[in-house]
Design a protein around this motif. Sequence first.
Motif, mmCIF file in Angstrom:
data_model
loop_
_atom_site.group_PDB
_atom_site.id
_atom_site.type_symbol
_atom_site.label_atom_id
_atom_site.label_comp_id
_atom_site.label_asym_id
_atom_site.label_seq_id
_atom_site.Cartn_x
_atom_site.Cartn_y
_atom_site.Cartn_z
ATOM 1 N N SER A 1 0.782 -1.240 0.000
ATOM 2 C CA SER A 1 0.000 0.000 0.000
ATOM 3 C C SER A 1 0.815 1.293 0.000
ATOM 4 O O SER A 1 0.338 2.313 -0.467
ATOM 5 N N LYS A 2 2.036 1.267 0.519
ATOM 6 C CA LYS A 2 2.831 2.504 0.589
ATOM 7 C C LYS A 2 3.899 2.603 -0.495
ATOM 8 O O LYS A 2 4.674 3.557 -0.516
ATOM 9 N N VAL A 3 3.931 1.636 -1.383
ATOM 10 C CA VAL A 3 4.946 1.633 -2.450
ATOM 11 C C VAL A 3 4.709 2.811 -3.382
ATOM 12 O O VAL A 3 3.620 2.978 -3.929
ATOM 13 N N LYS A 4 5.732 3.638 -3.550
ATOM 14 C CA LYS A 4 5.656 4.790 -4.442
ATOM 15 C C LYS A 4 6.439 4.559 -5.724
ATOM 16 O O LYS A 4 6.110 5.099 -6.762
ATOM 17 N N GLN A 5 7.486 3.770 -5.623
ATOM 18 C CA GLN A 5 8.256 3.442 -6.823
ATOM 19 C C GLN A 5 8.255 1.931 -6.981
ATOM 20 O O GLN A 5 8.740 1.200 -6.126
ATOM 21 N N LEU A 6 7.710 1.501 -8.102
ATOM 22 C CA LEU A 6 7.624 0.086 -8.417
ATOM 23 C C LEU A 6 8.478 -0.163 -9.646
ATOM 24 O O LEU A 6 8.249 0.430 -10.704
ATOM 25 N N ILE A 7 9.467 -1.020 -9.500
ATOM 26 C CA ILE A 7 10.338 -1.373 -10.612
ATOM 27 C C ILE A 7 9.908 -2.766 -11.053
ATOM 28 O O ILE A 7 10.013 -3.724 -10.285
ATOM 29 N N VAL A 8 9.380 -2.844 -12.257
ATOM 30 C CA VAL A 8 8.730 -4.062 -12.728
ATOM 31 C C VAL A 8 9.580 -4.758 -13.781
ATOM 32 O O VAL A 8 9.945 -4.154 -14.786
ATOM 33 N N ILE A 9 9.844 -6.024 -13.533
ATOM 34 C CA ILE A 9 10.536 -6.867 -14.501
ATOM 35 C C ILE A 9 9.459 -7.621 -15.285
ATOM 36 O O ILE A 9 8.532 -8.169 -14.699
ATOM 37 N N ASN A 10 9.560 -7.633 -16.593
ATOM 38 C CA ASN A 10 8.574 -8.274 -17.480
ATOM 39 C C ASN A 10 7.173 -7.680 -17.307
ATOM 40 O O ASN A 10 6.225 -8.391 -16.989
ATOM 41 N N PRO A 11 7.024 -6.384 -17.482
ATOM 42 C CA PRO A 11 5.728 -5.731 -17.252
ATOM 43 C C PRO A 11 4.668 -6.160 -18.261
ATOM 44 O O PRO A 11 4.971 -6.621 -19.343
#
Length: 114
Positions: free
Chosen positions: A84-94
Amino acid sequence: MENKRRQSANLAELKDDENASYSVIEYSHLTSLDISHVHEDYVVQFLLETKTYLPRLTELKVNYDHLEIVTMNFTRDATRLNCSKVKQLIVINPKLYSKEFYQYFPSFVNSIQC
């Protein structure tokens, strides 16, 4: 963290939303977590609130497929608190983000897609 091998624990117990056997582990100062190159079991271990509590997590790096499975297509309440508090999400294989994805990450500001 990098470990693509399955945990030796009972798989059904690990994925269960209830946690009768173990205490919740709290990482009270952890703000950034990279679980992008681990087995899905470790994503469950860190994001399931009955296993781990991450009150200050603001940056998460994770494989999208694992995230989607562990959060049950962004509908699982038991993983919502740690996300819930994640502001930066770095996504592998989006993938294409759904409406549920954005509801799941309400503080979501930006993502980096790899």
